[in-house]
Design a protein around this motif. Sequence first.
Motif, PDB file in Angstrom:
ATOM      1  N   ALA A  28       0.871  -1.173   0.000  1.00 36.06           N
ATOM      2  CA  ALA A  28       0.000   0.000   0.000  1.00 36.06           C
ATOM      3  C   ALA A  28       0.909   1.224   0.000  1.00 36.06           C
ATOM      4  N   VAL A  29       0.448   2.291  -0.629  1.00 35.09           N
ATOM      5  CA  VAL A  29       1.241   3.521  -0.727  1.00 35.09           C
ATOM      6  C   VAL A  29       0.407   4.701  -0.244  1.00 35.09           C
ATOM      7  N   PRO A  64      13.342  11.433   6.522  1.00 38.11           N
ATOM      8  CA  PRO A  64      12.792  11.302   7.872  1.00 38.11           C
ATOM      9  C   PRO A  64      11.279  11.121   7.883  1.00 38.11           C
ATOM     10  N   HIS A  65      10.822  10.288   8.790  1.00 45.39           N
ATOM     11  CA  HIS A  65       9.407  10.001   9.034  1.00 45.39           C
ATOM     12  C   HIS A  65       8.759   9.108   7.988  1.00 45.39           C
ATOM     13  N   TYR A  66       9.547   8.567   7.062  1.00 47.34           N
ATOM     14  CA  TYR A  66       9.014   7.652   6.052  1.00 47.34           C
ATOM     15  C   TYR A  66       9.713   6.312   6.154  1.00 47.34           C
ATOM     16  N   GLY A  67       8.957   5.260   5.866  1.00 52.88           N
ATOM     17  CA  GLY A  67       9.556   3.938   5.927  1.00 52.88           C
ATOM     18  C   GLY A  67       8.695   2.895   5.238  1.00 52.88           C
ATOM     19  N   ILE A  68       9.227   1.692   5.266  1.00 55.45           N
ATOM     20  CA  ILE A  68       8.535   0.498   4.804  1.00 55.45           C
ATOM     21  C   ILE A  68       8.182  -0.264   6.075  1.00 55.45           C
ATOM     22  N   HIS A  69       6.916  -0.624   6.239  1.00 52.89           N
ATOM     23  CA  HIS A  69       6.543  -1.274   7.488  1.00 52.89           C
ATOM     24  C   HIS A  69       5.367  -2.218   7.289  1.00 52.89           C
ATOM     25  N   GLY A  70       5.117  -3.017   8.298  1.00 51.78           N
ATOM     26  CA  GLY A  70       3.949  -3.889   8.305  1.00 51.78           C
ATOM     27  C   GLY A  70       2.694  -3.071   8.564  1.00 51.78           C
ATOM     28  N   THR A  71       1.602  -3.763   8.809  1.00 49.87           N
ATOM     29  CA  THR A  71       0.352  -3.039   9.045  1.00 49.87           C
ATOM     30  C   THR A  71      -0.562  -3.838   9.968  1.00 49.87           C
ATOM     31  N   ILE A  77      -3.573  -3.293   1.882  1.00 48.11           N
ATOM     32  CA  ILE A  77      -2.528  -3.630   0.908  1.00 48.11           C
ATOM     33  C   ILE A  77      -3.116  -3.610  -0.495  1.00 48.11           C
ATOM     34  N   GLY A  78      -2.370  -2.987  -1.414  1.00 43.53           N
ATOM     35  CA  GLY A  78      -2.830  -2.850  -2.788  1.00 43.53           C
ATOM     36  C   GLY A  78      -3.551  -1.542  -3.056  1.00 43.53           C
ATOM     37  N   LYS A  79      -3.676  -0.712  -2.021  1.00 43.70           N
ATOM     38  CA  LYS A  79      -4.418   0.542  -2.154  1.00 43.70           C
ATOM     39  C   LYS A  79      -3.514   1.743  -1.879  1.00 43.70           C
ATOM     40  N   ALA A  80      -3.981   2.911  -2.253  1.00 47.35           N
ATOM     41  CA  ALA A  80      -3.299   4.169  -1.950  1.00 47.35           C
ATOM     42  C   ALA A  80      -4.025   4.802  -0.769  1.00 47.35           C
ATOM     43  N   VAL A  81      -3.597   4.454   0.439  1.00 47.95           N
ATOM     44  CA  VAL A  81      -4.337   4.854   1.640  1.00 47.95           C
ATOM     45  C   VAL A  81      -3.451   5.360   2.783  1.00 47.95           C
ATOM     46  N   SER A  82      -2.137   5.224   2.677  1.00 46.45           N
ATOM     47  CA  SER A  82      -1.283   5.552   3.826  1.00 46.45           C
ATOM     48  C   SER A  82      -0.990   7.050   3.885  1.00 46.45           C
ATOM     49  N   CYS A  85       3.945   6.385   3.919  1.00 48.30           N
ATOM     50  CA  CYS A  85       4.793   5.213   4.092  1.00 48.30           C
ATOM     51  C   CYS A  85       4.344   4.093   3.147  1.00 48.30           C
ATOM     52  N   VAL A  86       5.188   3.088   3.045  1.00 49.17           N
ATOM     53  CA  VAL A  86       4.890   1.915   2.237  1.00 49.17           C
ATOM     54  C   VAL A  86       4.533   0.793   3.195  1.00 49.17           C
ATOM     55  N   ARG A  87       3.310   0.288   3.089  1.00 48.22           N
ATOM     56  CA  ARG A  87       2.836  -0.788   3.968  1.00 48.22           C
ATOM     57  C   ARG A  87       2.957  -2.130   3.271  1.00 48.22           C
TER      58      ARG A  87
END
Length: 109
Positions: A28-29, A64-71, A77-82, A85-87
């Motif tokens: 997700a992005v 800063p303040h951005y990352g790749i993480h779980g959820t 996942i698969g949506k533009a909702v964050s 960050c990259v979920r």
Amino acid sequence: MYSITINTTARTLTVHKNGAWYRSYPVAVGKASTPTPKGTFTIVNKAINPGGPFGARWLGLSKPHYGIHGTNNPSSIGKAVSNGCVRMYNNNVIELASFIPLRTVVNII
């Protein structure tokens, strides 16, 4: 040597090992109002079970303040909702974090 490419349109995270495709994961992005930043970054820190909405792992980017993480919201996942960050699914981010070293280059397109 690993590198990561995140395609925000396709919502995929692709890992390359020594320049060749290695693995791909759905992600997700960021939503339109808080887009995932484009550019080239590096992984600067890692955390196990960081708490809150960040799922099982955190891979912090050099922005800063951005990352790749779980959820804690796997339906995202698969949506533009964050918030930018990259979920990833928790089982996928656990796998990714297990072999991706610090200073890995992350290209976000």
